[in-house]
Motif scaffolding. Sequence first.
Motif, PDB file in Angstrom:
ATOM      1  N   PHE A  72      66.922  47.774  52.343  1.00 30.35           N
ATOM      2  CA  PHE A  72      66.877  47.086  53.625  1.00 30.35           C
ATOM      3  C   PHE A  72      65.137  47.408  53.974  1.00 30.35           C
ATOM      4  CE2 PHE A  72      71.018  48.376  53.037  1.00 30.35           C
ATOM      5  CZ  PHE A  72      71.730  47.444  53.681  1.00 30.35           C
ATOM      6  N   TYR A  73      64.615  46.431  54.528  1.00 31.89           N
ATOM      7  CA  TYR A  73      63.295  46.455  55.022  1.00 31.89           C
ATOM      8  C   TYR A  73      63.190  47.574  56.085  1.00 31.89           C
ATOM      9  CZ  TYR A  73      61.981  41.826  52.611  1.00 31.89           C
ATOM     10  OH  TYR A  73      61.858  40.950  51.720  1.00 31.89           O
ATOM     11  N   VAL A  74      61.888  48.261  56.041  1.00 34.31           N
ATOM     12  CA  VAL A  74      61.722  49.328  56.874  1.00 34.31           C
ATOM     13  C   VAL A  74      60.859  48.744  58.249  1.00 34.31           C
ATOM     14  CG1 VAL A  74      62.064  51.251  55.450  1.00 34.31           C
ATOM     15  CG2 VAL A  74      59.879  50.389  55.455  1.00 34.31           C
ATOM     16  N   ASN A  75      60.593  47.586  58.404  1.00 34.73           N
ATOM     17  CA  ASN A  75      59.593  46.992  59.435  1.00 34.73           C
ATOM     18  C   ASN A  75      60.470  47.298  60.795  1.00 34.73           C
ATOM     19  OD1 ASN A  75      61.668  45.008  58.517  1.00 34.73           O
ATOM     20  ND2 ASN A  75      60.663  43.730  60.021  1.00 34.73           N
ATOM     21  N   ALA A  76      61.639  47.249  60.762  1.00 32.82           N
ATOM     22  CA  ALA A  76      62.575  47.708  62.098  1.00 32.82           C
ATOM     23  C   ALA A  76      63.868  48.716  62.167  1.00 32.82           C
ATOM     24  CB  ALA A  76      62.677  46.473  62.732  1.00 32.82           C
ATOM     25  N   ALA A  77      64.117  48.997  63.067  1.00 26.87           N
ATOM     26  CA  ALA A  77      65.374  49.778  62.790  1.00 26.87           C
ATOM     27  C   ALA A  77      66.417  49.151  62.390  1.00 26.87           C
ATOM     28  CB  ALA A  77      65.535  50.504  64.354  1.00 26.87           C
ATOM     29  N   PRO A  78      67.524  49.741  61.836  1.00 31.27           N
ATOM     30  CA  PRO A  78      68.677  49.304  61.407  1.00 31.27           C
ATOM     31  C   PRO A  78      69.553  48.506  62.668  1.00 31.27           C
ATOM     32  CG  PRO A  78      69.015  51.625  61.126  1.00 31.27           C
ATOM     33  CD  PRO A  78      67.377  51.280  61.527  1.00 31.27           C
ATOM     34  N   HIS A  79      70.168  47.317  62.289  1.00 32.75           N
ATOM     35  CA  HIS A  79      71.199  46.721  63.220  1.00 32.75           C
ATOM     36  C   HIS A  79      72.534  46.493  62.492  1.00 32.75           C
ATOM     37  CE1 HIS A  79      70.682  42.796  61.434  1.00 32.75           C
ATOM     38  NE2 HIS A  79      69.571  42.843  61.550  1.00 32.75           N
ATOM     39  N   GLY A 116      54.954  45.624  50.472  1.00 30.36           N
ATOM     40  CA  GLY A 116      54.904  44.048  50.844  1.00 30.36           C
ATOM     41  C   GLY A 116      54.124  43.885  52.198  1.00 30.36           C
ATOM     42  N   LEU A 117      53.832  42.735  52.366  1.00 29.77           N
ATOM     43  CA  LEU A 117      52.862  42.320  53.383  1.00 29.77           C
ATOM     44  C   LEU A 117      53.574  42.549  54.877  1.00 29.77           C
ATOM     45  CD1 LEU A 117      50.146  40.862  53.611  1.00 29.77           C
ATOM     46  CD2 LEU A 117      51.290  38.761  53.548  1.00 29.77           C
ATOM     47  N   LYS A 118      55.099  42.054  54.781  1.00 29.79           N
ATOM     48  CA  LYS A 118      55.772  42.319  55.975  1.00 29.79           C
ATOM     49  C   LYS A 118      55.696  43.812  56.517  1.00 29.79           C
ATOM     50  CE  LYS A 118      60.782  41.884  57.018  1.00 29.79           C
ATOM     51  NZ  LYS A 118      61.168  40.463  57.342  1.00 29.79           N
ATOM     52  N   ILE A 119      55.656  44.907  55.670  1.00 31.70           N
ATOM     53  CA  ILE A 119      55.690  46.186  56.099  1.00 31.70           C
ATOM     54  C   ILE A 119      54.106  46.514  56.367  1.00 31.70           C
ATOM     55  CG2 ILE A 119      56.390  48.695  55.229  1.00 31.70           C
ATOM     56  CD1 ILE A 119      58.553  46.410  55.413  1.00 31.70           C
ATOM     57  N   GLN A 120      53.294  46.117  55.610  1.00 31.07           N
ATOM     58  CA  GLN A 120      51.817  46.317  55.894  1.00 31.07           C
ATOM     59  C   GLN A 120      51.459  45.875  57.159  1.00 31.07           C
ATOM     60  OE1 GLN A 120      49.191  45.331  52.482  1.00 31.07           O
ATOM     61  NE2 GLN A 120      47.970  44.363  53.721  1.00 31.07           N
ATOM     62  N   GLN A 121      52.089  44.955  57.760  1.00 29.49           N
ATOM     63  CA  GLN A 121      51.801  44.152  58.975  1.00 29.49           C
ATOM     64  C   GLN A 121      52.351  45.018  60.048  1.00 29.49           C
ATOM     65  OE1 GLN A 121      52.437  40.027  58.378  1.00 29.49           O
ATOM     66  NE2 GLN A 121      50.644  39.606  57.457  1.00 29.49           N
ATOM     67  N   GLN A 140      65.811  56.722  59.288  1.00 30.62           N
ATOM     68  CA  GLN A 140      66.918  55.943  60.335  1.00 30.62           C
ATOM     69  C   GLN A 140      68.057  55.261  59.413  1.00 30.62           C
ATOM     70  OE1 GLN A 140      65.110  53.208  63.051  1.00 30.62           O
ATOM     71  NE2 GLN A 140      63.647  54.917  63.674  1.00 30.62           N
ATOM     72  N   PHE A 141      67.868  54.811  58.448  1.00 32.88           N
ATOM     73  CA  PHE A 141      68.787  54.076  57.567  1.00 32.88           C
ATOM     74  C   PHE A 141      69.507  55.141  56.899  1.00 32.88           C
ATOM     75  CE2 PHE A 141      66.304  50.072  57.706  1.00 32.88           C
ATOM     76  CZ  PHE A 141      67.380  49.191  57.987  1.00 32.88           C
ATOM     77  N   GLN A 142      68.927  56.248  56.416  1.00 28.22           N
ATOM     78  CA  GLN A 142      69.499  57.340  55.768  1.00 28.22           C
ATOM     79  C   GLN A 142      70.656  57.864  56.721  1.00 28.22           C
ATOM     80  OE1 GLN A 142      67.137  59.718  52.817  1.00 28.22           O
ATOM     81  NE2 GLN A 142      65.895  58.283  53.435  1.00 28.22           N
ATOM     82  N   GLN A 143      70.064  58.175  57.900  1.00 24.65           N
ATOM     83  CA  GLN A 143      71.011  59.002  58.786  1.00 24.65           C
ATOM     84  C   GLN A 143      72.083  57.956  59.315  1.00 24.65           C
ATOM     85  OE1 GLN A 143      70.454  62.186  60.082  1.00 24.65           O
ATOM     86  NE2 GLN A 143      72.477  62.051  60.852  1.00 24.65           N
ATOM     87  N   LEU A 144      71.894  56.663  59.475  1.00 22.42           N
ATOM     88  CA  LEU A 144      72.829  55.795  59.937  1.00 22.42           C
ATOM     89  C   LEU A 144      74.154  55.687  59.096  1.00 22.42           C
ATOM     90  CD1 LEU A 144      73.952  53.445  61.731  1.00 22.42           C
ATOM     91  CD2 LEU A 144      72.899  51.867  60.397  1.00 22.42           C
ATOM     92  N   PHE A 145      73.672  55.658  57.602  1.00 18.63           N
ATOM     93  CA  PHE A 145      74.681  55.662  56.483  1.00 18.63           C
ATOM     94  C   PHE A 145      75.366  56.739  56.398  1.00 18.63           C
ATOM     95  CE2 PHE A 145      71.979  51.929  54.419  1.00 18.63           C
ATOM     96  CZ  PHE A 145      72.517  50.969  55.363  1.00 18.63           C
ATOM     97  N   ARG A 146      74.887  57.762  56.470  1.00 20.15           N
ATOM     98  CA  ARG A 146      75.531  59.239  56.519  1.00 20.15           C
ATOM     99  C   ARG A 146      76.388  59.079  57.642  1.00 20.15           C
ATOM    100  NH1 ARG A 146      71.012  62.023  54.745  1.00 20.15           N
ATOM    101  NH2 ARG A 146      70.235  62.150  57.057  1.00 20.15           N
TER     102      ARG A 146
END
Length: 613
Positions: A72-79, A116-121, A140-146
Motif C-alpha cells: 500500500f502507498y504511504v502517501n495517505a492514511a488507509p481507507h 517513488g515520486l508520489k511519496i517524494q511529493q 498506521q497500516f500495520q496497526q490497522l491490519f493487526r
Amino acid sequence: MRPSHVRPARRLRRRGPAGIMLRVRALRLLRRRRASGVSVPGPSGPRHCSSGPLGVRDDAPGARAFFTTPIFYVNAAPHIGHLYSALLADALCRHRRLRVPSAAATRFSTGTDEHGLKIQQAAAAAGLAPAELCDRVSAQFQQLFRDAGVSSTDFVRTTEARHRVAVQHFWGLLEARGLLYKGLYEGWYCASEECFLPEAKVTRQPGPSGNACPVSLESGHPVSWTKEENYIFRLSQFREPLRRWLRDDPQAVTPEPFRLAVLQWLEEELPDLSVSRRSSHLHWGIPVPGDDSQTIYVWLDALVNYLTVIGYPNAEFRAWWPATSHIIGKDILKFHAIYWPALLLGAGMSPPHRIYVHSHWTVCGQKMSKSLGNVVDPRTCLDRYTVDGFRYFLLRQGVPNWDCDYYDEKVVKLLDSELADALGGLLNRCTANRINPSGTYPVFCANCFPPAPGVAGPSARAQAEDYALVNAVATLPRQVAEHYDNFQIYKALEAVSSCVRQTNGFVQRHAPWKLSWESPVDAPWLGTVLHVALECLRVFGTLLQPVTPSLADKLLSRLGVSATERGLGELFFLPRFFGYPCPFEGRRLGPETGLLFPRLDQSRAWLVKAHRT
Ligand code: MSP
C-alpha cells in the motif's frame, strides 16, 4: 428425560425389503456427500475430498500456497478500500489453512510501497522527510491490519535492506539477459498513478488558475510531460508469451472478465517500458546497480516485493514460487497481469499461479478521495461495528466483478439481520436453558429422522423440507470451497446465510419449545431437532472462521467444539443420520458467554447523527 438408546441406522437398514430401500437411499445420499467434497468417515477414518484455491489438490500434504495483498502507498492514511483488499486475501488464506492446517504450508504477505515520486511529493507537501512519512503511515497500516485480524505472516516495507537486495538482484538478471537498454523515453507521466500514459489517455481540465491542465482521463490526476534518457525493458517481446499464458490457463486471472480485459489489451501492440527515472528528478528510490544517475521505476521496485518476502534471491524462494496468489484491485491489473509476468518471464521465472481481482468501494457512487472529503475511515468502522461485524460486511457485500457503494445504514441492516437475528437467534434458540436444560449436545434419534423420507416407522417425524435442509448443509462446505476457488467469497457467505435461514425455518417448523423432555413420545424428537440444529450451527461456525474468526470461535466454543475439531477435514455433518457415531452427542455445551452478536440498533448516538447529516 432424553432417550437412552438409539438403534443404529445401519442395523435398521438390514431388515426386509423396506430396509433394503432405506439402505440404497442412504448410500445414495452418502455418495452424494462424498462427491460434494465433505469429509466422510470411511473404513479408515474421516476423509476430506477437495481441490483448493490453487486448483487441483492443493491440499495434498506438502503442497504450499502463498497469498499476497498489494503493498500500500504511504502517501495517505488507509481507507476501507485498502482494508477490503487485505481482508479478501486474509479470508482466502484462512480458508486454505482450514483445509491444510500445517503452519508450514501457507504464507501470506502484505506491506507498504514507500518509494517513488508520489511519496517524494507527498512528503514534501507535508514538510516531512520521506522516511519520516513512510514510518508514520506504514505504522498506521500495520496497526490497522493487526486490529482487523489480518493474519499475514510477513509485512514488507520497500525501504528495507532485504528488499533493496532483491530488487537489485532482479535488475541484474534482466540486464544479464539483454532485456534492458538505454533510450530516450518521452510521454505524459502521472505521479499519482506512477506510470506513463499515452496521449489518448490524457485530457485537459481547468486548473486552479483557470488554465487548461493536462490530466489522466481515468483518474483525473495531473500529468506532466517528461523527456528523459532511461533504462527501457523489452516488454514488446513478451506479448505472445503473455497471450499464451492467459489462453492456456483460464484461471490465471480471475474473475473471467478481468482475464478477457487483459487479453484485449494484448490485442494491441505492447510498447517497451521505461523502468528507471533520472535520480535528479526521482531520488526517493533504489538506485540502478552500477548507475547512480538513475533510480529504479517504482512499479518494478514494488512488484519485486512478492519475491523479497519469500527470501529471494536465496534459493529458499523456489519452494514458494510460483505457488502464489496475488489479490489486487482492478486499477492495478495491468501492472500485475502484464508488466509483472513479463518481468518474471524475462528473469527466467514463471508467472504467478493466480491473480485474483476485485472492484472498488465507492461512497455515494463516487470514488473515495481526500479531495472530495468522502474517505471512510476503517478505524471508526471497526469500532462501531466490531472487527468481526465489519469484516463480515465488507466480504459479504463486496462483489469482485462490480463496484460497491458504502453507507452506514447498509452495514447496520445487514449485521442486525444476518449475524444478530438469524445466526445469534438460532444459537440462542437451541442452547437456551429453557429448551436445553441439560446443557448438552442432545442425542439424535434415527427412528424419528430415518435415512430417507416416506419409508418410515411410526416414530418418524421428519418432513420433506427437513431432508432438503440436511442435503443443503451437507453440500455447503463443498459449495463454499468452490466459491473461494472462484474468488466469490460473497457467494460463500450468501450460501451460509441461506442455510442459516433454512435452519431457522426447521426450528420454527418443529417448535421445540412446544415439546416436552418429560414426554416419552416428544423427548427423542426434541433431542433430534436440537441435535440437527446444533450440527448445522457447527457447520456454519466452521465455515465462518475465515471471515469472522472471533465470532466463529465464540459459536464453536459454545457448542463444545474443541480447537482440533474445527478444520474442514474434521467437518463431517450429521454423522448419525448417515449411520456413523457422532463425537459431540451427549457432550456438554461450552459455557454461556452472552449474545453471539448484539444488535446495532437505531438508538446508537452515532447512527442518529449519521441519519441527520
Ligand atoms: N502501491 C500500489 C500497489 C503495488 S503492489 C506491487 C498501489 N497501492 S494503493 O495503496 O493505491 O492500493 C492498494 C490496493 O488498494 C489496490 O489493490 C487497490 O485496488 C486497493 N484500493 C484502493 N482504493 C480502493 C477502493 N476504493 N476500493 C477497493 N479497493 C481499493 O496501488
